[in-house]
Design an enzyme around this catalytic site. Structure first.
Site, PDB file in Angstrom:
ATOM      1  N   THR A   1       4.948  -1.223  -0.322  1.00  0.00           N
ATOM      2  CA  THR A   1       4.481  -0.139  -1.189  1.00  0.00           C
ATOM      3  C   THR A   1       3.958   0.994  -0.328  1.00  0.00           C
ATOM      4  O   THR A   1       3.259   0.744   0.664  1.00  0.00           O
ATOM      5  CB  THR A   1       3.380  -0.600  -2.161  1.00  0.00           C
TER       6      THR A   1
ATOM      7  N   ASP B   1      -2.256  -0.182  -0.742  1.00  0.00           N
ATOM      8  CA  ASP B   1      -3.411  -0.583  -1.557  1.00  0.00           C
ATOM      9  C   ASP B   1      -3.508  -2.097  -1.748  1.00  0.00           C
ATOM     10  O   ASP B   1      -4.204  -2.575  -2.648  1.00  0.00           O
ATOM     11  CB  ASP B   1      -3.359   0.102  -2.927  1.00  0.00           C
TER      12      ASP B   1
ATOM     13  N   GLY C   1       8.136  -0.258  -7.191  1.00  0.00           N
ATOM     14  CA  GLY C   1       8.569   0.989  -6.570  1.00  0.00           C
ATOM     15  C   GLY C   1       9.180   0.748  -5.208  1.00  0.00           C
ATOM     16  O   GLY C   1       8.705  -0.089  -4.445  1.00  0.00           O
TER      17      GLY C   1
ATOM     18  N   ARG D   1      -1.959   6.979  -7.551  1.00  0.00           N
ATOM     19  CA  ARG D   1      -2.560   6.976  -8.885  1.00  0.00           C
ATOM     20  C   ARG D   1      -3.909   6.276  -8.892  1.00  0.00           C
ATOM     21  O   ARG D   1      -4.843   6.711  -9.558  1.00  0.00           O
ATOM     22  CB  ARG D   1      -1.609   6.299  -9.882  1.00  0.00           C
TER      23      ARG D   1
ATOM     24  N   ARG E   1      11.791  -2.590 -13.042  1.00  0.00           N
ATOM     25  CA  ARG E   1      10.687  -3.199 -13.786  1.00  0.00           C
ATOM     26  C   ARG E   1      11.291  -4.229 -14.747  1.00  0.00           C
ATOM     27  O   ARG E   1      12.402  -4.046 -15.240  1.00  0.00           O
ATOM     28  CB  ARG E   1       9.922  -2.143 -14.586  1.00  0.00           C
TER      29      ARG E   1
ATOM     30  N   ASP F   1       1.400  -5.020  -5.834  1.00  0.00           N
ATOM     31  CA  ASP F   1       0.447  -5.826  -6.590  1.00  0.00           C
ATOM     32  C   ASP F   1       1.077  -6.492  -7.805  1.00  0.00           C
ATOM     33  O   ASP F   1       0.894  -7.691  -8.043  1.00  0.00           O
ATOM     34  CB  ASP F   1      -0.720  -4.926  -7.015  1.00  0.00           C
TER      35      ASP F   1
ATOM     36  N   ASP G   1       1.672   2.995  -1.079  1.00  0.00           N
ATOM     37  CA  ASP G   1       0.268   3.284  -1.385  1.00  0.00           C
ATOM     38  C   ASP G   1      -0.730   2.594  -0.449  1.00  0.00           C
ATOM     39  O   ASP G   1      -1.900   2.966  -0.411  1.00  0.00           O
ATOM     40  CB  ASP G   1      -0.052   2.877  -2.828  1.00  0.00           C
TER      41      ASP G   1
END
Length: 328
Positions: free
Chosen positions: A130, A134, A15, A176, A76, A107, A132
């Site tokens: 990213t 994370d 992303g 998510r 992707r 990740d 996120d």
């Protein structure tokens, strides 16, 4: 002694995140500073498999630092998941005389890079890109700060109409598997409730909390919902549940969606991306590989891919307490 790279490639994968262009720019210009050649790989890992390469110099990345997204594009790649695809990617790198690679992503990108290194012993350094936040081993990822500010600005605007009409708004944000955006943006925007995957509030507790808020005199409310939260996975069903259990509340839903990914990166993300891009080239010149560049306590650090992908970055429990206290 490890041979120093002379030709470094850079790609973005997964992303997109605001600040990726600033990171590319830093890698390209760091290569120019050290008199190294730099190659841009278009369309991420898929572009690596297909050999979609272009030479870049210091002028190739002008007027990029303020742009969101990634001018190298991202995609992707199912092909890269297969050994044949990775072999094609390796052959393309060798054919072009590329002897090191910088990957910017999350990740999944790092997992793919780690497998590639084990198979072909090819030098790769990663940058965490990213929204996120994370990724284990770094306090912040490229794009996270911009996404937070985008969400807070949107919620501030939603609150104006919530107050004007005595409405309850459910605002769904990205996340998510991780609630970093929801938790921090929720605190920053003064949300009454924050629903995240890491803490299952439960529908009954949510209703009790809303009733307490109304009893205390609140006539409108903002609930920030991470898309991966257990009770908020279908935010429209959650809105219907609240309507059926809270008389008198006009409940509305706003899904922020991909607006969180776009826009001009914040100054923080531009500086972070620039520091990480320079640190990545420095690491490759030091003979490092199989690592991610991260930031800890505002210092650049080198984190093994194995550690970065071992588990997600955990939520700060203190922030959950702060959210509970400040939302009464």
């Amino acid at each position: 002694m490890t041979k120093k790279p002379q030709k470094i490639a850079v790609l973005t994968s997964g992303g997109d995140a605001p600040g990726m262009n600033a990171a590319i720019r830093a890698v390209v210009r760091s290569c120019a500073y050290h008199s190294l050649e730099c190659v841009g790989v278009f369309r991420g890992l898929q572009g690596l498999v297909e050999g979609d390469f272009k030479m870049l110099d210091a002028r190739s990345v002008k007027n990029l630092i303020n742009r969101g997204g990634t001018f190298l594009k991202s995609a992707r790649s199912k092909d890269f998941l297969e050994k044949e695809g990775r072999t094609n990617a390796y052959n393309n790198l060798i054919k072009e005389g590329i002897d090191a690679l910088v990957v910017i992503g999350g990740d999944g990108t790092f997992r793919g890079a780690s497998v590639f290194i084990k198979e072909f012993n090819f030098p790769i350094v990663g940058l965490p890109g990213t929204i996120d936040n994370d990724i284990q081993g770094t306090d912040n990822t490229i794009g996270y700060d911009t996404a937070l500010n985008t969400v807070v600005e949107a919620i501030d605007k939603i609150r104006d109409t919530a107050n004007s009409h005595n409405r309850l708004f459910l605002v769904e944000v990205m996340g998510r598997d991780a609630g970093h955006i929801a938790l921090n943006a929720g605190i920053g925007a003064g949300a009454e409730e924050i629903l995240i995957p890491e803490e299952d509030l439960g529908k009954d507790r949510l209703i009790e909390s809303l009733k307490r808020s109304r009893k205390s005199g609140k006539t409108s409310s903002i609930i920030v919902v991470s898309e991966g939260d257990q009770i908020g996975k279908n935010i429209f069903e959650l809105a219907e549940f609240i309507k059926n259990n809270m008389e008198g509340y006009d409940v509305r839903v706003t899904v922020l969606g991909h607006i969180q990914r776009g826009g001009s990166p914040s100054c923080y993300d531009r500086v972070l991306a620039s520091r990480m891009g320079v640190a990545a080239v420095d690491a490759l010149l030091e003979g490092k590989r199989d690592i991610m560049i991260g930031t800890q306590n505002n210092k650049m650090v080198q984190v093994p891919f194995e550690e970065a992908i071992k588990e997600q970055q955990k939520i700060d429990l203190e922030l959950i307490r702060v959210a509970d206290i400040t939302s009464i």
